[in-house]
Design a protein around this motif. Structure first.
Motif, PDB file in Angstrom:
ATOM      1  N   THR A 118      -2.984  72.780  47.414  1.00 17.04           N
ATOM      2  CA  THR A 118      -3.977  73.798  48.354  1.00 17.04           C
ATOM      3  C   THR A 118      -3.752  73.637  50.073  1.00 17.04           C
ATOM      4  OG1 THR A 118      -5.586  72.481  47.976  1.00 17.04           O
ATOM      5  CG2 THR A 118      -5.516  74.084  46.484  1.00 17.04           C
ATOM      6  N   VAL A 119      -4.563  74.248  50.663  1.00 19.70           N
ATOM      7  CA  VAL A 119      -4.628  74.107  52.140  1.00 19.70           C
ATOM      8  C   VAL A 119      -6.084  73.913  52.464  1.00 19.70           C
ATOM      9  CG1 VAL A 119      -3.875  75.250  54.275  1.00 19.70           C
ATOM     10  CG2 VAL A 119      -2.518  75.707  52.146  1.00 19.70           C
ATOM     11  N   PRO A 120      -6.455  72.689  52.869  1.00 20.34           N
ATOM     12  CA  PRO A 120      -5.602  71.357  52.832  1.00 20.34           C
ATOM     13  C   PRO A 120      -5.480  70.931  51.493  1.00 20.34           C
ATOM     14  CG  PRO A 120      -7.988  70.872  53.332  1.00 20.34           C
ATOM     15  CD  PRO A 120      -7.907  72.464  53.189  1.00 20.34           C
ATOM     16  N   VAL A 121      -4.377  70.182  51.484  1.00 17.99           N
ATOM     17  CA  VAL A 121      -4.012  69.630  50.024  1.00 17.99           C
ATOM     18  C   VAL A 121      -5.124  68.376  49.596  1.00 17.99           C
ATOM     19  CG1 VAL A 121      -2.206  67.788  49.204  1.00 17.99           C
ATOM     20  CG2 VAL A 121      -1.688  69.573  50.832  1.00 17.99           C
ATOM     21  N   VAL A 122      -5.320  68.416  48.346  1.00 19.39           N
ATOM     22  CA  VAL A 122      -6.174  67.560  47.754  1.00 19.39           C
ATOM     23  C   VAL A 122      -5.763  66.262  47.702  1.00 19.39           C
ATOM     24  CG1 VAL A 122      -7.813  67.216  45.782  1.00 19.39           C
ATOM     25  CG2 VAL A 122      -6.930  69.523  46.251  1.00 19.39           C
ATOM     26  N   ASP A 123      -5.815  65.640  48.878  1.00 19.36           N
ATOM     27  CA  ASP A 123      -5.327  64.201  49.043  1.00 19.36           C
ATOM     28  C   ASP A 123      -6.604  63.368  49.370  1.00 19.36           C
ATOM     29  OD1 ASP A 123      -5.562  64.965  51.586  1.00 19.36           O
ATOM     30  OD2 ASP A 123      -3.569  64.650  52.283  1.00 19.36           O
ATOM     31  N   ASN A 124      -7.801  63.808  49.361  1.00 22.47           N
ATOM     32  CA  ASN A 124      -8.733  62.962  49.812  1.00 22.47           C
ATOM     33  C   ASN A 124     -10.123  63.479  49.015  1.00 22.47           C
ATOM     34  OD1 ASN A 124     -10.608  65.186  51.514  1.00 22.47           O
ATOM     35  ND2 ASN A 124      -8.211  65.349  52.263  1.00 22.47           N
ATOM     36  N   SER A 142      -3.149  64.827  44.921  1.00 25.47           N
ATOM     37  CA  SER A 142      -1.888  64.751  45.315  1.00 25.47           C
ATOM     38  C   SER A 142      -1.343  63.221  45.203  1.00 25.47           C
ATOM     39  CB  SER A 142      -1.578  65.438  46.678  1.00 25.47           C
ATOM     40  OG  SER A 142      -1.865  64.721  47.779  1.00 25.47           O
ATOM     41  N   ILE A 143       0.069  63.007  45.010  1.00 26.60           N
ATOM     42  CA  ILE A 143       0.217  61.497  44.884  1.00 26.60           C
ATOM     43  C   ILE A 143       0.500  61.263  46.422  1.00 26.60           C
ATOM     44  CG2 ILE A 143       2.320  60.085  44.293  1.00 26.60           C
ATOM     45  CD1 ILE A 143       2.545  62.123  41.691  1.00 26.60           C
ATOM     46  N   THR A 144       1.209  61.965  47.436  1.00 24.13           N
ATOM     47  CA  THR A 144       1.207  61.766  48.743  1.00 24.13           C
ATOM     48  C   THR A 144       0.266  62.553  49.840  1.00 24.13           C
ATOM     49  OG1 THR A 144       3.215  62.936  49.306  1.00 24.13           O
ATOM     50  CG2 THR A 144       3.533  60.773  48.226  1.00 24.13           C
ATOM     51  N   LYS A 145       0.099  62.095  50.884  1.00 23.03           N
ATOM     52  CA  LYS A 145      -0.650  62.815  51.865  1.00 23.03           C
ATOM     53  C   LYS A 145       0.145  63.963  52.202  1.00 23.03           C
ATOM     54  CE  LYS A 145      -3.232  58.831  53.767  1.00 23.03           C
ATOM     55  NZ  LYS A 145      -3.517  58.204  55.098  1.00 23.03           N
ATOM     56  N   GLY A 146      -0.622  65.063  52.177  1.00 18.21           N
ATOM     57  CA  GLY A 146      -0.113  66.301  52.614  1.00 18.21           C
ATOM     58  C   GLY A 146       1.092  66.877  51.866  1.00 18.21           C
ATOM     59  N   LEU A 147       1.421  66.196  50.482  1.00 15.15           N
ATOM     60  CA  LEU A 147       2.653  66.342  49.859  1.00 15.15           C
ATOM     61  C   LEU A 147       3.926  66.122  50.674  1.00 15.15           C
ATOM     62  CD1 LEU A 147       1.426  69.860  47.820  1.00 15.15           C
ATOM     63  CD2 LEU A 147       1.466  67.404  46.954  1.00 15.15           C
ATOM     64  N   LYS A 148       4.016  65.563  51.496  1.00 12.96           N
ATOM     65  CA  LYS A 148       5.065  65.036  52.351  1.00 12.96           C
ATOM     66  C   LYS A 148       5.823  63.995  51.752  1.00 12.96           C
ATOM     67  CE  LYS A 148       2.611  66.635  56.630  1.00 12.96           C
ATOM     68  NZ  LYS A 148       2.090  66.374  57.968  1.00 12.96           N
ATOM     69  N   GLY A 149       5.544  63.352  50.775  1.00  9.73           N
ATOM     70  CA  GLY A 149       6.410  62.492  50.297  1.00  9.73           C
ATOM     71  C   GLY A 149       6.570  61.066  51.181  1.00  9.73           C
ATOM     72  N   GLU A 150       5.806  60.879  52.118  1.00 11.96           N
ATOM     73  CA  GLU A 150       5.826  59.935  53.264  1.00 11.96           C
ATOM     74  C   GLU A 150       4.826  58.533  53.030  1.00 11.96           C
ATOM     75  OE1 GLU A 150       5.284  62.055  56.644  1.00 11.96           O
ATOM     76  OE2 GLU A 150       7.698  63.185  56.757  1.00 11.96           O
ATOM     77  N   GLU A 151       3.756  58.922  52.632  1.00  7.51           N
ATOM     78  CA  GLU A 151       2.694  58.048  52.439  1.00  7.51           C
ATOM     79  C   GLU A 151       1.541  58.312  51.373  1.00  7.51           C
ATOM     80  OE1 GLU A 151      -1.089  56.318  55.301  1.00  7.51           O
ATOM     81  OE2 GLU A 151       0.346  58.095  56.168  1.00  7.51           O
ATOM     82  N   LEU A 152       1.360  57.409  50.617  1.00  6.25           N
ATOM     83  CA  LEU A 152       0.523  57.666  49.510  1.00  6.25           C
ATOM     84  C   LEU A 152      -0.919  58.326  49.862  1.00  6.25           C
ATOM     85  CD1 LEU A 152       0.833  54.647  47.066  1.00  6.25           C
ATOM     86  CD2 LEU A 152       1.835  56.971  46.984  1.00  6.25           C
ATOM     87  N   SER A 153      -1.433  59.359  49.248  1.00 10.47           N
ATOM     88  CA  SER A 153      -2.570  59.666  49.293  1.00 10.47           C
ATOM     89  C   SER A 153      -3.835  58.704  48.983  1.00 10.47           C
ATOM     90  CB  SER A 153      -3.090  60.993  48.306  1.00 10.47           C
ATOM     91  OG  SER A 153      -2.153  61.919  48.543  1.00 10.47           O
ATOM     92  N   ASP A 154      -5.161  58.822  49.429  1.00 13.50           N
ATOM     93  CA  ASP A 154      -6.199  57.799  49.490  1.00 13.50           C
ATOM     94  C   ASP A 154      -6.331  58.006  47.605  1.00 13.50           C
ATOM     95  OD1 ASP A 154      -8.107  56.330  49.021  1.00 13.50           O
ATOM     96  OD2 ASP A 154      -9.533  57.894  50.260  1.00 13.50           O
ATOM     97  N   LEU A 155      -5.414  57.328  46.922  1.00 16.83           N
ATOM     98  CA  LEU A 155      -5.383  57.256  45.443  1.00 16.83           C
ATOM     99  C   LEU A 155      -6.786  56.646  44.928  1.00 16.83           C
ATOM    100  CD1 LEU A 155      -1.870  56.802  44.632  1.00 16.83           C
ATOM    101  CD2 LEU A 155      -3.073  58.923  44.734  1.00 16.83           C
ATOM    102  N   LYS A 156      -7.122  55.541  45.664  1.00 15.64           N
ATOM    103  CA  LYS A 156      -8.213  54.706  45.091  1.00 15.64           C
ATOM    104  C   LYS A 156      -9.596  55.516  45.621  1.00 15.64           C
ATOM    105  CE  LYS A 156      -5.661  50.223  45.097  1.00 15.64           C
ATOM    106  NZ  LYS A 156      -5.744  48.959  45.959  1.00 15.64           N
ATOM    107  N   GLY A 157      -9.650  56.073  46.530  1.00 14.49           N
ATOM    108  CA  GLY A 157     -10.681  56.859  46.703  1.00 14.49           C
ATOM    109  C   GLY A 157     -10.750  58.188  46.134  1.00 14.49           C
ATOM    110  N   LEU A 158      -9.789  58.810  45.612  1.00 15.47           N
ATOM    111  CA  LEU A 158      -9.863  59.807  44.700  1.00 15.47           C
ATOM    112  C   LEU A 158     -10.231  59.359  43.468  1.00 15.47           C
ATOM    113  CD1 LEU A 158      -6.434  61.742  45.880  1.00 15.47           C
ATOM    114  CD2 LEU A 158      -8.848  62.945  45.728  1.00 15.47           C
ATOM    115  N   ILE A 159      -9.660  58.416  42.941  1.00 11.48           N
ATOM    116  CA  ILE A 159     -10.226  57.393  41.609  1.00 11.48           C
ATOM    117  C   ILE A 159     -11.521  57.338  41.643  1.00 11.48           C
ATOM    118  CG2 ILE A 159      -9.723  55.604  40.068  1.00 11.48           C
ATOM    119  CD1 ILE A 159      -6.823  55.614  41.154  1.00 11.48           C
ATOM    120  N   ALA A 160     -12.181  56.701  42.739  1.00 10.75           N
ATOM    121  CA  ALA A 160     -13.650  56.541  42.742  1.00 10.75           C
ATOM    122  C   ALA A 160     -14.302  57.554  42.809  1.00 10.75           C
ATOM    123  CB  ALA A 160     -13.779  55.687  44.070  1.00 10.75           C
ATOM    124  N   ALA A 161     -13.940  58.629  43.010  1.00 15.26           N
ATOM    125  CA  ALA A 161     -14.516  60.201  43.097  1.00 15.26           C
ATOM    126  C   ALA A 161     -14.677  60.741  41.776  1.00 15.26           C
ATOM    127  CB  ALA A 161     -13.942  61.120  44.160  1.00 15.26           C
ATOM    128  N   GLY A 162     -13.535  60.150  40.777  1.00 20.14           N
ATOM    129  CA  GLY A 162     -13.778  60.766  39.458  1.00 20.14           C
ATOM    130  C   GLY A 162     -12.283  61.514  39.086  1.00 20.14           C
TER     131      GLY A 162
END
Length: 424
Positions: free
Chosen positions: A96-102, A126-146
């Motif tokens: 989406t815009v913005p990407v669901v990376d947070n 998303s697996i990476t920030k902005g779907l850019k493939g350069e840096e992981l999204s806040d995976l642990k924060g997303l996991i904590a959010a459910g």
């Protein structure tokens, strides 16, 4: 509230029930399944004569376009399209815009979907920030959010080390990766299957584009132990590699979309109709045959739509310039019935498995089972109803379908979500 579904063929893969019966729903749950239920003080009665009564469909692959692209779809219109198609749970992709990376964007979708209240929406991160493939999204924060489902859908994480790192984090949380397999540099601007490139005078996409990443990520899943789900499988290779992975005990599953098991690249009439443009592209008849066989013998676990709405203006562009994707929520069940059930590849029980029971188990949710005491997410499906696809009648904002004007057999008659009638 009491609802009785009468005279239907109850099909429930969880306990292999396949019988003519009445279903009593009370206070949001299945109260009883009996040869006959007295109507008594029922608030509503649904006559399911000639219909199949199955667990509500679950779509593991939907693009709601909200936030940021609401001219194509909104959470509200996407949910209404899902209800129309018999779905009671859908998984929304993260591009989406913005990407669901947070956590903030993730919560926006969850809250808006909950307010609508007709379908359970599981938002993928998303697996990476902005779907850019350069840096992981806040995976642990997303996991904590459910969040328990992650995908880079629309592209692959081309950095293998980064993908492995993500798999380790998601494995630790018990989550699932929905994998879009595409070796992007190998696409080279292609828009149709390689075999039709000459006939259509368009750049082609080879099967290797999909197969290479499928093999790589299966190998990484073996190493990390994460549950890997291969999205929109379209090639003979995908069937073979998925079979081999399962035989080796790797935690992997796969889905096929109705357009990929219904159409081949040979069905594209010319290079003027971008409603036939999708990613992965329509493949050869040999690929289609392998997909159907893989669905039939259990190699592929699920049928998902990859519902991808676009505006009519976008799809009116040339094949080269139009975006990839078609809508699918409102035609998926009918195509599954028309092509796979009537074609002898699936039984009605198999259809319920692929469209509800198996997705629920992969996602780890308590759905896909209408045994007594369970939440009453139910679809009533008429397998004999013949109808013509008219995109102007879709609940989705998207009208981009190659099935316009096609006669299909099978139609959703009614839907219950948590024991409430959402379609009748």
């Amino acid at each position: 509230m009491k609802i009785i579904i009468k005279n239907g063929r109850v099909i429930n893969p969880a306990d292999r029930m396949d019988t003519l019966a009445d279903v009593l729903v009370e206070d949001g749950r299945v109260k009883s399944i009996l040869p006959a239920v007295t109507e008594g003080d029922a608030d509503a009665v649904i006559d399911a004569s000639g219909c199949w009564v199955m667990p509500g469909f679950i779509d593991m692959h939907v693009h709601l376009r909200d936030p940021g692209q609401t001219e194509k779809e909104t959470i509200d219109t996407g949910i209404e399209a899902a209800v129309s198609g018999g779905f009671t749970t859908i998984v929304a992709m993260a591009n989406t815009v913005p990407v669901v990376d947070n956590e903030e964007t993730y919560q926006y979708v969850c809250d808006k979907a909950k307010k609508h209240g007709k379908v359970t929406v599981l938002q993928a991160g998303s697996i990476t920030k902005g779907l850019k493939g350069e840096e992981l999204s806040d995976l642990k924060g997303l996991i904590a959010a459910g969040c328990r489902v992650f995908s880079e859908d629309g592209k692959s994480v081309m950095n293998s080390a980064l993908m492995r790192q993500a798999m380790k984090i998601i494995k630790a949380s018990g989550g699932v990766i929905l994998d879009h397999c595409e070796d992007k540099p190998l696409v080279e601007g292609g828009v149709v299957n390689m075999t039709e490139s000459g006939r259509l005078s368009l750049p082609g996409i080879s099967n290797a584009v999909e197969d290479i990443i499928a093999v790589r990520d299966i190998m990484l899943a073996k190493e990390t132990g994460v549950w890997l789900h291969l999205c929109h499988c379209s090639t003979v290779g995908a069937e073979q590699y998925l079979y081999q992975a399962k035989e080796a005990g790797i935690r992997v599953s796969g889905e096929v979309c109705p357009h990929h098991f219904s159409l081949s690249c040979e069905d594209i009439p010319d290079n003027n109709d971008a409603n036939y443009k999708m990613n992965p592209p329509l493949r050869t008849r040999a690929d289609v045959a392998a997909l159907r066989e893989g669905i039939s013998n259990g190699i592929f676990d699920c049928i998902s739509t990859d519902h991808a709405p676009h505006t009519q203006e976008e799809k009116a562009r040339s094949f080269l310039k139009a975006p990839f994707g078609i809508v699918g929520l409102e035609t998926a069940a009918a195509l599954t019935n028309s092509v796979l059930v009537n074609g002898g590849y699936l039984t009605p029980m198999g259809m319920a498995e692929k469209m509800s029971f198996n997705p629920s188990r992969i996602l780890g949710i308590s759905r896909g089972d209408i045994s007594i005491g369970n939440i009453a997410d139910i679809v009533v499906f008429d397998p004999k109803k013949v109808w013509t696809v008219d995109p102007d009648k879709f609940k989705s904002k998207g009208r981009n379908t190659p099935f316009k004007g096609k006669k299909l057999t099978g139609q959703v008659r009614a839907v219950l979500y948590k024991g409430q009638i959402t379609k009748q």
